[in-house]
Design a protein around this motif. Sequence first.
Motif, PDB file in Angstrom:
ATOM      1  N   VAL A  90      36.665  42.153  36.098  1.00 19.81           N
ATOM      2  CA  VAL A  90      36.854  40.951  36.919  1.00 19.81           C
ATOM      3  C   VAL A  90      37.875  41.176  38.034  1.00 19.81           C
ATOM      4  N   LEU A  91      37.683  42.280  38.765  1.00 22.59           N
ATOM      5  CA  LEU A  91      38.531  42.509  39.936  1.00 22.59           C
ATOM      6  C   LEU A  91      37.903  41.796  41.131  1.00 22.59           C
ATOM      7  N   PHE A  92      38.697  41.554  42.160  1.00 15.21           N
ATOM      8  CA  PHE A  92      38.150  40.936  43.367  1.00 15.21           C
ATOM      9  C   PHE A  92      37.501  42.026  44.219  1.00 15.21           C
ATOM     10  N   PRO A  93      36.177  41.967  44.388  1.00 12.18           N
ATOM     11  CA  PRO A  93      35.490  43.089  45.035  1.00 12.18           C
ATOM     12  C   PRO A  93      35.834  43.263  46.525  1.00 12.18           C
ATOM     13  N   TRP A  94      36.358  42.189  47.148  1.00  7.11           N
ATOM     14  CA  TRP A  94      36.676  42.287  48.579  1.00  7.11           C
ATOM     15  C   TRP A  94      38.104  42.789  48.819  1.00  7.11           C
ATOM     16  N   TYR A 103      47.767  40.992  44.056  1.00  2.65           N
ATOM     17  CA  TYR A 103      47.328  39.592  44.181  1.00  2.65           C
ATOM     18  C   TYR A 103      48.227  38.631  43.401  1.00  2.65           C
ATOM     19  N   TYR A 135      37.962  50.684  46.823  1.00  3.61           N
ATOM     20  CA  TYR A 135      37.474  49.368  46.408  1.00  3.61           C
ATOM     21  C   TYR A 135      36.957  49.462  44.974  1.00  3.61           C
TER      22      TYR A 135
END
Lengths: 254, 264
Positions: A90-94, A103, A135
Amino acid sequence: MRKAKLSVSDINKSFYMPGENISLQVLEKIDFEIQEGEFVSILGPSGCGKSTFLNILAGFENVDCGNAVCCGESITGPSPERAVVFQSPVLFPWLDVKENIMYGLKQVGKRKKDAEQLASEYLKAVGLEGFGNYYPSQLSGGMQQRVSLIRSLVLGPKVLLMDEPFAALDAQTRYSMQQLLLQLWENNRQTIVFITHDVEEALLLSDRICIMSRRPGRIIEEISVPFERPRTISLAGSEDFSILKSRILGKLLT
Amino acid sequence: MYKHIDKLEIAGFILPVTLFTVWYVATMEDAVPAYLLPSPWDLIRTAIDFAIASEGLTPYSGELLVHSIASIGRVVTGFGLAAAIGLPLGFLSGRIALAKSSLDPTVHLIRIVPGIGWLPLAMVWFGVGESTTLFLISLASFFPIYVNAAQGASSVSPMLVRAGRMLGASELRIFTTVIIPAAMPSTVAGLRLGLGLSWAYLVLGELTGVTHGLGAVMMDARMLGNVEMILVSMIFIGLFGRISDLLLLGSFRRLNLLKGSYEE
């Protein structure tokens, strides 16, 4: 006696099933405590409500009745004091790896320079030095989960909640993640609640194991894990380990 | 594998090359009269003349810049207005049940009437020309922008929201740092659809009577019987439409907002 970091008394939880118009009880009269610096596993068959239990500790779900308290305060919602490592990363892909780690630090008002410093240190500690600008999609599952782990650890949570964090990884990666977690724990003695269905994993990592029954989930037994620390994966080959393992398996299967 | 792609790419050229050849042959011997279909060569000369007044072939020679600026300005204004209203409303209705139930029924009711159907009313309300054109562009491009932003915002993985919350983000910060970026792939698809419609409705608006603009040139050239200029204007509109789409896509790529939504 030391004061518990996190304690839960007498909680019940049901989910309303709109399709069948019934209410399904998933947790029944759960009492639970964890002390500072303790590593406790919640072990149970799938569907026993152990993830729901963790969601309550995290503040994602409310209890029907009973109390959940962390450091003297009632749990009313999610907080970085009770950071979570989910089953999937559940990482932020952007955001790139570094930004993902920073973050939470940004949300709690850490200065950018300090946040960057911390991110680099933690990346180094988990062997991901040099991956800061990648990324998430460019990393393997195991690497993503390491990023997910340190994005929570970096916040210095009072309790770290881990929801079957290694269950989706292949066996080899899982061993190396367990090894990594043991190492990290030796260094910082982070208070951890660890959800798992894997008996060996629970024995290898924790100080204490709470065994949950099938639904509605209750804690049917608590076992202190006697093995010396620091531990390594090779512990799993010892005779004492096997004896304890079969005892727990027996309990789980009844 | 590369060989395979080459073959497919070659396949893509067959149709245009054939059409071009047929066009060229048909106009070469005046089999088709020039007042219906000019030859490719005449068209290129007219286009160059339109751009830099090289030969003074038409009354529009050298006027490309003036008309392009007028048209592009209208698209930017009309599309910008639609995005400025459509994006926030879309995001809100994608996340907040009350916003959705207050907005959605009305929006979808209005959406049923095709944009062209608004032309007569717009002419009564705003008169012929500038305002009508802007109104039509904004109206038509609003719907895909709104619908896709809402769709994107409503389908953000709940796990991402949970992750944001446990990392300490406030509700507002969740909206700006999780919902909006995660909704971007769908939102950008809506913006691109809206931009495409903007060019379509630009032409419609300009046909009804403005002094400058590529649509105005087309309509004017029709009255003068100048087919070259009609075709040249069409080509430029197509070109600008394509360039604007690439610019839009490129800017979102640069901002790193098209990384794809989170998949479990």
